[in-house]
Write a protein that holds these residues in place. Structure first.
Motif, PDB file in Angstrom:
ATOM      1  N   UNK A   1     -18.598  94.616  22.323  1.00 25.86           N
ATOM      2  CA  UNK A   1     -17.586  93.610  21.993  1.00 25.86           C
ATOM      3  C   UNK A   1     -18.036  92.244  22.491  1.00 25.86           C
ATOM      4  N   UNK A   2     -17.646  91.178  21.776  1.00 25.37           N
ATOM      5  CA  UNK A   2     -17.956  89.797  22.144  1.00 25.37           C
ATOM      6  C   UNK A   2     -19.454  89.535  22.257  1.00 25.37           C
ATOM      7  N   UNK A   3     -20.295  90.430  21.766  1.00 29.80           N
ATOM      8  CA  UNK A   3     -21.733  90.232  21.826  1.00 29.80           C
ATOM      9  C   UNK A   3     -22.347  90.523  23.172  1.00 29.80           C
TER      10      UNK A   3
ATOM     11  N   UNK B   1     -18.252  90.738  13.756  1.00 29.16           N
ATOM     12  CA  UNK B   1     -19.146  89.736  13.172  1.00 29.16           C
ATOM     13  C   UNK B   1     -19.937  88.931  14.194  1.00 29.16           C
ATOM     14  N   UNK B   2     -20.051  89.435  15.432  1.00 27.79           N
ATOM     15  CA  UNK B   2     -20.809  88.714  16.453  1.00 27.79           C
ATOM     16  C   UNK B   2     -22.133  89.423  16.730  1.00 27.79           C
ATOM     17  N   UNK B   3     -23.194  88.637  16.846  1.00 23.54           N
ATOM     18  CA  UNK B   3     -24.505  89.195  17.187  1.00 23.54           C
ATOM     19  C   UNK B   3     -24.573  89.571  18.661  1.00 23.54           C
TER      20      UNK B   3
ATOM     21  N   UNK C   1     -22.579  93.349  17.511  1.00 23.61           N
ATOM     22  CA  UNK C   1     -22.030  93.693  18.819  1.00 23.61           C
ATOM     23  C   UNK C   1     -20.557  93.327  18.862  1.00 23.61           C
ATOM     24  N   UNK C   2     -19.793  93.855  17.911  1.00 23.74           N
ATOM     25  CA  UNK C   2     -18.360  93.670  17.918  1.00 23.74           C
ATOM     26  C   UNK C   2     -17.920  92.296  17.464  1.00 23.74           C
TER      27      UNK C   2
END
Length: 564
Positions: free
Chosen positions: A173-175, A195-197, A206-207
């Motif tokens: 989560x939150x990259x 949609x976060x790398x 990564x979430x």
């Protein structure tokens, strides 16, 4: 009259040209400096690594310490008014302020837009991707182990950690945040909402914000699983009120300690308790603290034929600590209201300040701050590291400063003291090999080590003496007492911080005490690095500090500090 006006006009025209010239020159000079700085960074990044045989140079002792300690005044041994300030130069402070300013400009929305601008690519994973799931701090999708890395997080790192900790699922989560668990307890959403790398792997999901990218970890047969930190806690008597301990009974055929541990791991419990033919899973509780072990013979007798034993001998458990993290104390936050009192967590470098911050955050649920900015610690989850130290949003503030002006900025202090022998070795390890590394034997044999002891040993003493003299409200905490009596010492720290903590949370902090911030094992040099002269100097400082503590009605240093 016309002539003076004409001269004035000519002068003003020349002044405008002159100011224009100065402005252009200023801009050109700034551009040249920026280009030079950029070329220097590129050169440093492209430089080849030094040979393995060469030793990293250790920074010179602080200038204030090179000059030696100030003259000793009667009745105040090694009293240093200014203390050491080697940790924070003015240039470093300016860079940190600029860094904080930059991050304050980059809002979360801006950061996500920047990350989404990177084209995605297919990144191979060890496990299988399941989907994107809802997640929030009150209702976690995965409720097991949690860790953070704001710089190097990858899906593979998260999956490996969850697999080694005995979990079946890994979520990101939150990259930068990794969550583990054996059960997914939230709803699935559209994949595009994750949609976060990953911070350490661009192009890999990564979430997202409140969204968890969930993977199954690499499939391994139960007998081939490799776990970390499975630890035998000892033999313990069954609590009188078994229902209050919330033990879960697991029925198994051909019960073994390994099968009991795996069963409790699958149910996400940190403790596995074996009393043949029964297996129980649960947590440490006020009625079952694991602080009073029984003789091992009781458990060995309980594991013989049940019918041949009196009932009194069938009430003992063999208790194992599983790799599963106790999740009762993992949620942390900033203070809900700005604190009007500024509390320091002060120590000499190498005294375990980072470890104690980790324990305080687990026990209280609030972030700790820092007078400095350490990017490594921030990347590993110390979110208060990036907060301004006077913000009032953290429960206490790490500092190594010991000058009178710095001390009087705080309303109270938790003064952490550790044996100078251990502190000096820990700080030398950090200088040579980072927060979690160890100096090699070659490092200990160089001339930097005796110079380091000569300068820093006296600072160990002056740091304590200055805080005792100028601190307004002081709680002395000995590192060694935290190791042997963690829960009572954490309880006294929480009381000093005027914070209410539950016994369950304290026991959870004890269960998770190691975290990711202690050096593994107890690796030592193959020889004694302290010479007789070094020991003579350090032992004299120990006596001075011990006497100063007793004179101010504090507990003296532990006996193990004193000269042997």
């Amino acid at each position: 009259m016309a002539k003076p006006l004409y001269r004035l006009q000519r002068f003003l025209r020349r002044a405008q040209l002159f100011l224009l010239f100065l402005g252009v020159a200023y801009i050109m000079a700034g551009s040249v400096l920026l280009l030079q700085r950029a070329s220097l960074v590129v050169t440093q990044r492209g430089a080849t690594s030094p040979p393995l045989s060469s030793l990293p140079s250790i920074p010179s002792p602080p200038r204030a310490l090179e000059l030696g300690m100030p003259p000793v005044r009667p009745g105040s041994l090694l009293d240093n008014r200014t203390g050491a300030r080697w940790l924070m130069s003015r240039n470093l402070e300016i860079r940190h302020l600029r860094r904080r300013w930059f991050h304050s400009l980059m809002t979360e929305k801006d950061m996500s837009q920047v990350e989404r601008s990177t084209p995605r690519r297919n990144v191979p994973h060890k496990g299988s991707y399941i989907g994107c799931f809802l997640d929030n701090s009150k209702e976690r999708a995965l409720r097991g182990f949690v860790f953070t890395d704001f710089r190097k997080m990858t899906s593979t790192m998260c999956q490996d950690t969850c697999s080694a900790s005995g979990y079946q699922f890994a979520g990101l989560e939150y990259g930068s945040e990794c969550y583990c668990g054996n059960h997914i307890t939230s709803l699935r959403v559209r994949d595009k909402e994750c949609n976060l790398d990953c911070k350490g792997e661009k192009g890999s999901m990564c979430g997202g914000v409140g969204r968890l990218s969930v993977f199954t970890v690499e499939d391994v047969l139960p007998g081939q699983r490799r776990y970390r930190n499975v630890r035998y806690r000892g033999c313990f008597r069954e609590p009188e009120n078994s229902s209050s301990t919330s033990l879960v009974h697991v029925l198994q055929l051909n019960l073994t300690s390994q099968s009991c541990i795996e069963a409790c791991m699958n149910k996400e419990f940190p403790l596995a308790m074996l009393r043949s033919p029964d297996c129980f899973c649960g947590y440490a509780t006020p009625d079952f603290t694991l602080h009073e072990p029984a003789e091992e013979e009781h458990c060995s007798q309980s594991n013989t034929t049940e019918a041949s034993l009196p009932s009194t001998l069938q009430r003992f458990y063999q208790v194992y600590q599983t790799p599963v993290q106790d999740s009762r104390c993992t949620e942390k936050k900033f203070l809900p209201e700005k604190s009007s009192s500024l509390v320091a967590l002060s120590s000499f470098p190498g005294a375990g300040n980072t470890w104690v911050r980790h324990l305080i955050e687990l026990a209280t649920g609030y972030y700790t701050g820092s007078y400095y900015f350490d990017g490594t610690l921030y990347n590993r989850g110390f979110k208060g590291e990036k907060d301004y130290w006077k913000s009032g949003r953290t429960i206490c503030v790490k500092t190594h400063e010991s000058g009178r002006r710095e001390i009087e900025m705080y309303d109270s202090v938790i003064l952490l003291i550790r044996s100078p022998y251990r502190s000096l070795m820990a700080e030398f390890n950090r200088k040579c090999a980072g927060h979690l590394g160890y100096a090699s034997d070659q490092h200990w044999k160089t001339k930097e080590w005796p110079e380091f002891v000569s300068s820093y040993a006296s600072w160990w003493a002056s740091h304590v003496l200055d805080w005792l003299r100028f601190g307004q409200r002081v709680l002395v905490v000995h590192f060694e007492e935290l190791q042997t009596a963690l829960v009572p010492r954490l309880r006294s720290i929480a009381s000093f911080l005027n914070t209410t903590v539950t016994e369950d949370r304290l026991l959870c902090a004890e269960s998770n005490q190691d975290g990711h911030f202690k050096r593994s094992g107890a690796r030592q040099p193959t020889f004694d690095p302290f010479t007789p002269d070094m020991r003579g100097l350090i032992d004299g400082l120990i006596r001075a500090v011990d006497q100063a503590l007793r004179d101010r009605n504090h507990t003296g240093l532990p006996l193990e500090y004193l000269p042997r």
